[in-house]
Design a protein around this motif. Structure first.
Motif, PDB file in Angstrom:
ATOM      1  N   UNK A   1      59.302   7.268  24.981  1.00  0.00           N
ATOM      2  CA  UNK A   1      58.111   6.515  24.596  1.00  0.00           C
ATOM      3  C   UNK A   1      57.166   7.347  23.756  1.00  0.00           C
ATOM      4  N   UNK A   2      56.398   6.660  22.940  1.00  0.00           N
ATOM      5  CA  UNK A   2      55.243   7.257  22.278  1.00  0.00           C
ATOM      6  C   UNK A   2      53.995   6.758  22.993  1.00  0.00           C
ATOM      7  N   UNK A   3      53.156   7.708  23.420  1.00  0.00           N
ATOM      8  CA  UNK A   3      51.912   7.336  24.090  1.00  0.00           C
ATOM      9  C   UNK A   3      50.978   6.616  23.113  1.00  0.00           C
ATOM     10  N   UNK A   4      49.934   6.038  23.650  1.00  0.00           N
ATOM     11  CA  UNK A   4      48.889   5.436  22.807  1.00  0.00           C
ATOM     12  C   UNK A   4      48.380   6.478  21.801  1.00  0.00           C
ATOM     13  N   UNK A   5      48.215   6.029  20.564  1.00  0.00           N
ATOM     14  CA  UNK A   5      47.754   6.934  19.519  1.00  0.00           C
ATOM     15  C   UNK A   5      48.863   7.702  18.838  1.00  0.00           C
ATOM     16  N   UNK A   6      50.087   7.604  19.350  1.00  0.00           N
ATOM     17  CA  UNK A   6      51.225   8.328  18.796  1.00  0.00           C
ATOM     18  C   UNK A   6      52.224   7.348  18.181  1.00  0.00           C
ATOM     19  N   UNK A   7      52.962   7.817  17.166  1.00  0.00           N
ATOM     20  CA  UNK A   7      54.009   7.000  16.571  1.00  0.00           C
ATOM     21  C   UNK A   7      53.482   5.659  16.123  1.00  0.00           C
ATOM     22  N   UNK A   8      54.219   4.601  16.491  1.00  0.00           N
ATOM     23  CA  UNK A   8      53.781   3.254  16.148  1.00  0.00           C
ATOM     24  C   UNK A   8      53.157   2.538  17.342  1.00  0.00           C
ATOM     25  N   UNK A   9      52.770   3.291  18.352  1.00  0.00           N
ATOM     26  CA  UNK A   9      52.022   2.696  19.463  1.00  0.00           C
ATOM     27  C   UNK A   9      50.599   2.396  19.003  1.00  0.00           C
ATOM     28  N   UNK A  10      49.880   1.621  19.788  1.00  0.00           N
ATOM     29  CA  UNK A  10      48.519   1.222  19.419  1.00  0.00           C
ATOM     30  C   UNK A  10      47.640   2.432  19.144  1.00  0.00           C
ATOM     31  N   UNK A  11      46.980   2.419  17.997  1.00  0.00           N
ATOM     32  CA  UNK A  11      46.024   3.476  17.687  1.00  0.00           C
ATOM     33  C   UNK A  11      44.776   3.242  18.529  1.00  0.00           C
ATOM     34  N   UNK A  12      44.213   4.290  19.068  1.00  0.00           N
ATOM     35  CA  UNK A  12      43.031   4.158  19.925  1.00  0.00           C
ATOM     36  C   UNK A  12      41.963   5.136  19.456  1.00  0.00           C
TER      37      UNK A  12
END
Length: 340
Positions: A145-156
């Motif tokens: 997985x990519x955490x939030x803010x990483x990769x194409x996960x939700x930018x926060x």
């Protein structure tokens, strides 16, 4: 005239040195202490080392056959980008067009490894892909997985320990609901070890147990990792170091105390560390192992140190010739041990 010019040059040089020392030892520490955004940008390098082109939707571009790209939606409205890599022995049975096959195969019986990467780049990183392939060849599922803010996960707006730990916990629960008793392990690297240790220990408090946790190049606690980091050597013996550098990181919620998080955990733990690691010194793994062993009398805590001459550093333990046997031995042990 010559002596005058020399004095001027000397005075100028001393002035430059004085200003430089003032900035390094006074200005930067003060800015660091009172700037949580600066602290986060240094701790979470979520946009650093990314290649110009990322192809999250097509893992096969990275040489990953039998891999599904999908997304997990968390209860706080974050979307996590995830890859599910099938075990090698299942590749002849899956249909690439039928994504349901992937979820159904999670209960097939092959061990599942949830991979938690370090503080930079994304799940597409070359060394990470190399590990996925090796685990796939060992007939394990990989959930990367990519955490939030990483990769194409939700930018926060704000990345912090609470959010990253929550992402891992919700990913684990997603897998757990579909595994139907299939063993689930965690594998964290670098910062991912601190995230994984915290997340897996909190899951145990909810009576959700993993079968084991692998920590690759871990730190014993974030404060120690900062203190031992190479750029901190010039500061760490100064009397104000903790107040300006360590304390604000903790006060802003990024504690990552792996020692405390694991000391009461029931899961078996395997620690891997290279002795030539220049990012996180292997002594931190030794401290971590020693500390949690005192509390975990009847639970396996094992450590494998790789000699400096192997040249594995912080990133390349995956290339050790014996890594496959080390992991298999650990997983076999865990599967023979009754879960809590």
């Amino acid at each position: 005239m010559c002596n005058c010019n020399k004095r001027k040059a000397c005075t100028t040089a001393l002035g430059v040195i004085g200003v430089t020392l003032f900035v390094i030892f006074i200005v930067f520490p003060a800015v660091w202490r009172y700037s949580p955004s600066l602290q986060r940008s240094m701790l979470f390098l979520n946009r650093d080392f990314l290649s110009e082109v990322q192809n999250y939707s097509h893992p096969e571009v990275y040489g990953l056959n039998g891999t599904r790209n999908f997304y997990i939606h968390t209860n706080d409205n974050v979307t996590l980008g995830v890859w599910h890599v099938l075990p090698r022995n299942l590749l002849t049975n899956y249909t690439a067009e039928n994504e349901l096959n992937y979820e159904q195969f999670l209960s097939h019986g092959e061990p599942i490894i949830i991979y938690m990467h370090g503080n930079s780049d994304a799940r597409t990183n070359e060394q990470r892909v190399e590990l996925y392939r090796k685990l796939q060849d060992m007939d394990y599922h990989v959930i990367a997985l990519d955490y939030r803010g990483y990769g194409d996960s939700t930018d926060v707006d704000i990345i912090d320990e609470t959010g990253l730990v929550s992402d891992v916990m919700q990913t684990f629960k997603w897998v757990y609901e579909r595994a139907n008793g299939t063993p689930i392990f965690g594998w964290g690297h670098s910062l991912g070890t601190g995230i994984g240790a915290h997340a897996f220990s909190l899951l145990e408090k909810e009576n959700i147990y993993s079968n084991g946790l692998i920590l690759e190049a871990p730190f014993n606690k974030m404060s120690e990792a900062i203190r031992q980091y190479s750029t901190a050597k010039a500061f760490r013996n100064l009397p104000w170091f903790d107040f300006f550098i360590i304390d604000p990181v903790i006060e802003n919620g990024n504690i990552f105390d792996t020692e405390e998080n694991l000391k009461d955990a029931k899961m078996p733990v395997l620690i891997l560390h290279a002795q030539d690691d220049l990012i996180i010194p292997y002594h931190q793994s030794e401290k971590l192992c020693s500390y949690i062993t005192k509390f975990r009398k009847n639970t396996l805590t094992d450590i494998v140190l790789y000699p400096s001459e192997y040249g594995l550093g912080h990133q390349l333990i995956v290339r050790d010739k014996t890594i496959g046997n080390t992991i298999k031995k650990f997983i076999i042990y865990c599967l023979k041990t009754e879960s809590p």
